[in-house]
Design an enzyme around this catalytic site. Structure first.
Site, PDB file in Angstrom:
ATOM      1  N   SER A  62       0.810  -1.270  -0.053  1.00  0.00           N
ATOM      2  CA  SER A  62       0.215   0.155  -0.003  1.00  0.00           C
ATOM      3  C   SER A  62       0.780   1.378  -0.016  1.00  0.00           C
ATOM      4  O   SER A  62       0.755   2.143  -0.833  1.00  0.00           O
ATOM      5  CB  SER A  62      -0.828   0.045   1.091  1.00  0.00           C
ATOM      6  OG  SER A  62      -1.911  -1.217   1.217  1.00  0.00           O
ATOM      7  N   LYS A 189      -0.310  -9.859   8.207  1.00  0.00           N
ATOM      8  CA  LYS A 189      -0.097  -8.556   8.422  1.00  0.00           C
ATOM      9  C   LYS A 189      -1.293  -7.802   9.052  1.00  0.00           C
ATOM     10  O   LYS A 189      -2.493  -7.775   8.184  1.00  0.00           O
ATOM     11  CB  LYS A 189       0.751  -7.817   7.447  1.00  0.00           C
ATOM     12  CG  LYS A 189       0.841  -6.171   7.761  1.00  0.00           C
ATOM     13  CD  LYS A 189       1.148  -5.494   6.489  1.00  0.00           C
ATOM     14  CE  LYS A 189       1.564  -4.027   6.946  1.00  0.00           C
ATOM     15  NZ  LYS A 189       1.363  -2.986   5.523  1.00  0.00           N
ATOM     16  N   ILE A 245       5.310  -4.906  10.058  1.00  0.00           N
ATOM     17  CA  ILE A 245       5.516  -4.233   8.828  1.00  0.00           C
ATOM     18  C   ILE A 245       5.179  -2.966   8.897  1.00  0.00           C
ATOM     19  O   ILE A 245       3.939  -2.667   8.865  1.00  0.00           O
ATOM     20  CB  ILE A 245       4.865  -4.872   7.603  1.00  0.00           C
ATOM     21  CG1 ILE A 245       5.148  -6.288   7.638  1.00  0.00           C
ATOM     22  CG2 ILE A 245       5.235  -4.309   6.122  1.00  0.00           C
ATOM     23  CD1 ILE A 245       4.450  -7.308   6.490  1.00  0.00           C
TER      24      ILE A 245
END
Length: 349
Positions: A62, A189, A245
């Site tokens: 993203s 995630k 992350i």
């Protein structure tokens, strides 16, 4: 035939660089200001910067504006990142690449292209376009990650980010079921920021009965439970999660890596906990403030600190000048920058 193709045909993932607990950074994609072509020198320099700090790169996620990239551009970025890591002696550092597409078919195409380009793992999000239909169908969501993981030549990580998937938010039961049923799924995630969900999944995954009953298809790819922010890294590790992350690692890579090291050490040596808590407080405040400015704010701060960054690809706008000034001068930002400078042992101009 490529080795990854052989692995896929045999029903097993090929040997990949080991996936380990730690800190990962979703690398921004940098663009030239007038053409919006890829700015590869800035990208390559940034990959080297964060990798030398002990942070592993995630490409075309993203933060990397994957939705704005062509298939060919994703391949170029993965190949460039692998070349950089090998060139600075980090040949064993893996690459995770985003490969979620608009359909299962495209996701599989992106996944195979990423593996061929040098990605060791893929991070797969659900498409937002038909989220209204998908969000209410547990069966459809489970089928999506099941099929992708079964057909992927490399291990697959689930990416749960409601903000980028039309509000689709997997619950802990579904994620745990996928972990049990899909041996080629290597983790999750959680950019939903749900600490309770993280705790439940990590508890299930860390239990000896899970490890014995549900071995991974690839021994180098254990199931990792990773947060999507740095603001709860210390608590998450005490709940048996494995790291994060986090976009903040693009700005303060040494500080986030240090927080992970201290938090891991504190689990065995409680004397390390006060310093971990101090750094966690600094980074939690910075993450809260910076994340509100999204990709444009992160790129602006990278520009201020390291001399490159630029704007997102249109139609995403750059951060307004007044907001940029406020972000840079904000005490949360400045406190984190000061910590990063101290830990990296240099002055950032």
């Amino acid at each position: 035939m490529a080795s990854s193709d052989v692995g896929a045909l045999n029903g097993h993932s090929p040997a990949v660089r080991a996936l380990k607990p730690g800190v990962y950074a979703p690398i921004p994609t940098f663009f030239l200001p007038h053409t919006e072509d890829l700015d590869l020198p800035s990208f390559e320099g940034h990959v080297a910067r964060i990798a030398r700090a002990g942070v592993t790169p995630v490409i075309a996620g993203s933060m990397g504006e994957a939705i704005h990239l062509s298939h060919a551009e994703r391949t170029t970025l993965i190949q460039a990142a692998r070349k950089v890591l090998d060139g600075i002696g980090l040949v064993h550092m893996p690459i995770i690449a985003g490969s979620g597409g608009g359909s299962t078919r495209e996701t599989l195409e992106l996944t195979k292209e990423a593996a061929a380009a040098g990605a060791d793992y893929v991070l797969v999000i659900a498409s937002a376009y038909f989220a209204g239909a998908l969000a209410g169908s547990r069966e459809a969501l489970k089928s999506y990650w099941t099929e992708v993981s079964q057909k992927s030549p490399v291990p697959v990580m689930i990416y749960n980010y409601p903000g980028a998937s039309g509000g689709i938010d997997l619950d802990s039961d579904l994620i745990t079921d996928l972990a049990k049923d899909c041996p080629n799924i290597c983790g999750v995630k959680l950019t939903c920021g749900n600490v309770g969900k993280l705790t439940r999944i990590a508890d299930d995954i860390s239990h000896p009965s899970f490890v014995d009953a549900h071995p991974r298809q690839n021994p180098n790819a254990p199931f990792l439970v990773l947060g999507g922010y740095a603001d709860f890294l210390t608590p998450s590790l005490f709940a048996n999660a494995h790291g994060a992350i986090t976009g903040l690692a693009n700005i303060t890579p040494h500080a986030v890596a240090k927080l992970f090291q201290l938090s891991e050490a504190a689990r065995k040596d409680p004397s390390q906990l006060p310093e971990a808590q101090r750094i966690q407080g600094i980074l939690a405040r910075a993450d809260f403030t910076i994340a509100k400015t999204s990709i444009a704010g992160t790129k602006y701060l990278i520009e201020q600190l390291y001399g490159y960054g630029g704007a997102p690809r249109k139609p995403l706008p750059p951060i307004p000048a007044s907001a940029a000034k406020s972000l840079w001068e904000h005490p949360h930002t400045q406190e984190a920058v000061k910590l990063e400078r101290e830990l990296s042992n240099k002055i950032i101009n």
